[in-house]
Write an enzyme that holds these catalytic residues in place. Sequence first.
Site, PDB file in Angstrom:
ATOM      1  N   HIS A 173      15.767  55.008 104.668  1.00 43.11           N
ATOM      2  CA  HIS A 173      15.239  55.461 103.354  1.00 43.11           C
ATOM      3  C   HIS A 173      15.823  56.666 102.733  1.00 43.11           C
ATOM      4  CE1 HIS A 173      11.406  55.508 101.356  1.00 43.11           C
ATOM      5  NE2 HIS A 173      11.094  56.767 101.122  1.00 43.11           N
ATOM      6  N   ASP A 180      15.564  51.740  89.040  1.00 44.81           N
ATOM      7  CA  ASP A 180      15.238  50.686  89.941  1.00 44.81           C
ATOM      8  C   ASP A 180      14.599  50.799  91.041  1.00 44.81           C
ATOM      9  OD1 ASP A 180      17.287  51.378  91.549  1.00 44.81           O
ATOM     10  OD2 ASP A 180      18.760  50.080  90.596  1.00 44.81           O
ATOM     11  N   HIS A 186       6.307  53.233  98.012  1.00 47.71           N
ATOM     12  CA  HIS A 186       5.384  53.775  99.051  1.00 47.71           C
ATOM     13  C   HIS A 186       4.768  52.542  99.665  1.00 47.71           C
ATOM     14  CE1 HIS A 186       3.780  57.992 100.281  1.00 47.71           C
ATOM     15  NE2 HIS A 186       5.157  58.058 100.309  1.00 47.71           N
ATOM     16  N   HIS A 196       5.070  50.855 102.838  1.00 46.94           N
ATOM     17  CA  HIS A 196       4.767  50.818 104.325  1.00 46.94           C
ATOM     18  C   HIS A 196       3.530  51.870 104.337  1.00 46.94           C
ATOM     19  CE1 HIS A 196       8.142  48.707 105.227  1.00 46.94           C
ATOM     20  NE2 HIS A 196       8.405  48.997 106.290  1.00 46.94           N
TER      21      HIS A 196
END
Length: 749
Positions: free
Chosen positions: A50, A499, A96, A98
């Site tokens: 991430h 994106d 966001h 999860h």
Amino acid sequence: MHRPNALPITPELVAAHGLKPDEYQRILDLIGREPSLTELGIFSAMWNEHCSYKSSKKWLKTLPTSGPQVVCGPGENAGIVDIGDGLVAVFKMESHNHPSYIEPYQGAATGVGGILRDVFTMGARPVAAMNALRFGDPEHEKTRHLVAGVVAGIGGYGNSFGVPTVGGEVNFHRRYNGNCLVNAFALGIARADAIFYSKAEGVGLPVVYLGAKTGRDGVGGATMASAEFGEETQSKRPTVQVGDPFTEKRLLEACLELMETGAVVAIQDMGAAGLTCSAVEMGAKGDLGVSLDLDKVPVRERAMTAYEMMLSESQERMLMVLRPDRRDAAEAVFRKWGLDFAEVGTTADDLRFRVSRHGEEVADLPIKELGDEAPEYDRPWVAPQPPAPLNLASVPEPEDIGAALVRLVGSPDLCSKRWIFEQYDHLVQGNTVVKPGGDAAVIRVDRAFHAAGDKALALASDVTPRYVEADPFEGGKQAVAECWRNLTAVGASPLAVTDNLNFGNPEKPEIMGSFVKAIEGIGEACRALAFPVVSGNVSLYNETSGKAILPTPTIAGIGLLKDWRKAATIAFKRAGEAIILIGAAPKAWGGHLGQSVYLREIHGREEGPPPPVDLAAEKRHGDFVRHLILDGRVTACHDISDGGLAVTLAEMAMAGDLGADIAPPPGRADAALFGEDQARYVVTASAEEAESILLEAEAAGIPAAPLGTVGGDALAFDGAGSVLVKSLRGAHEGWLPAYMEEAGTPSPS
């Protein structure tokens, strides 16, 4: 510092931090010893997918990121483009996913809060928000719960903060059953001479903590977002942050006021990986070291360890490097707004990241390797096999086009999302010109920024995941082209995109292949349309128990209107006006049914290739349509996408409460009316103007065809069926409220 760890660093502990054995060995080689637990957590935070983009960085570098309008491309908190008159637009989209699946309200709310901070961290005042949402099969046991929680979270945070939520997307598909997607977008406006960046400069300067206190919520959130879900998903609830929009509003005002004082050298939002990521990025970008004393960090829970403090993702926090001579003035600003202000560290010239707690040094790491030299992988990938052609002869023709159209406009993907967007305040700040429900939202640039008050920005978000699944290259192209079309359809000149690339596990070659080909398609389209990528986010490992989501590379773009009064809308305006199809010849309106909503909803089939995207045609047709809009020659405009021409006409009819008489061309009416061929628009104009438009299109080599005439109370397809506009509206507006009310979720009023 180098005393043995109280908790031994075992292979199991390393794996629990999302690090592979070879990555842990790389850590040992870098620092020449076993890391402390805090150091292991810091590496885990900085080297997870991430934060480090370790699987995607190689491919992201291939995207076009520059242009005459680009002030700042990827690498900062948000992208920046020039909108003239000394102003810039600042925008970004982030996931966001999860957190929203685990705790829908707070997951979605803090997604909104995080993206707003990315924008105002750079000195911009947020003026609009959007979101792109994907949920599972409506019949799945969790879908209603997720829809209700996510929508409430977005509205609860955005409405309280005071930013209009003006657009986005909502789709349903069984492939999102175990992993919903929540992609949050924010747009802000700033003066071109008052932009702030995250690069720290100067040795011995104070590093200051600002905003809310640090708690244990969100500890390990970024690492959690970089792994697949399994049976233990709900045990991850403590990794979800808790948001406070009213604190965020005060933080916004305090930051913007402080920026006016000239005290800020660098500023970074504490987002993913919290204090760790913000401090490391600021130092690494400036080729500086950073020392932090955690005893000075404001906390809201007792006995927090260094590990917890460094990995907490508590919300509404910032880190700044300040000019020492302005420190007291800066503190006064934050105290006035009732926010914490604490000098927690200093910059240094040693390229080290040092952290102490209770007088003991708990971390001493090389900052550049943490910030800039995370592992970068060239994952093995295989190109997806192209789908077999659709056998059109095997698709039964409907007996009544009108009945099929009612089913389509009342289906989960194509139904009205009013139940959702009416929970968002889309009018706050008073600058919303084109409201949700059209091709793109339009926001007037407030007179506080631009005295003339005529400039406006258009916003749209697009991707068709079923296209990307079938052919990621064409699907990637189509996502960009549709976003560009939607901005064009309101009369805006497209400027740039952000994106949000949502995919499954990149360690699976077929998933990585889909990612690579989608990036190639996005890049080709952005180059052809002069539509650069200036910011973005990659969200991988969107899988549950080995089942991946549909590949979903969301594209959100902005465009510029020099005069908001010229913005086009989709509604039919007056009976007797002519309807014109731009982008298709008189004898061939469409016909591509592969991967169409019609094929899926009416025939239960998801097959065939998606429609090909001719980027040169997209550019020619779009430029022609925009010219018509800005010259005031058309009264309505709508691009053709999901559901084809028939759904486009139905949406225009419902928006204007007017019907139309349409004469389909020879051949299969379902292919002509429900085919999802690209680069097409429907416009309306007076009869006299329509004749002129058709002649001009012919002279310019733009395919165009007369479709029919606005009027009456029904959408009538000569010889193929008709349907009352009120019947269309009943189906269109009815599905989502009825679906949500089955769960006892009241419809907003």
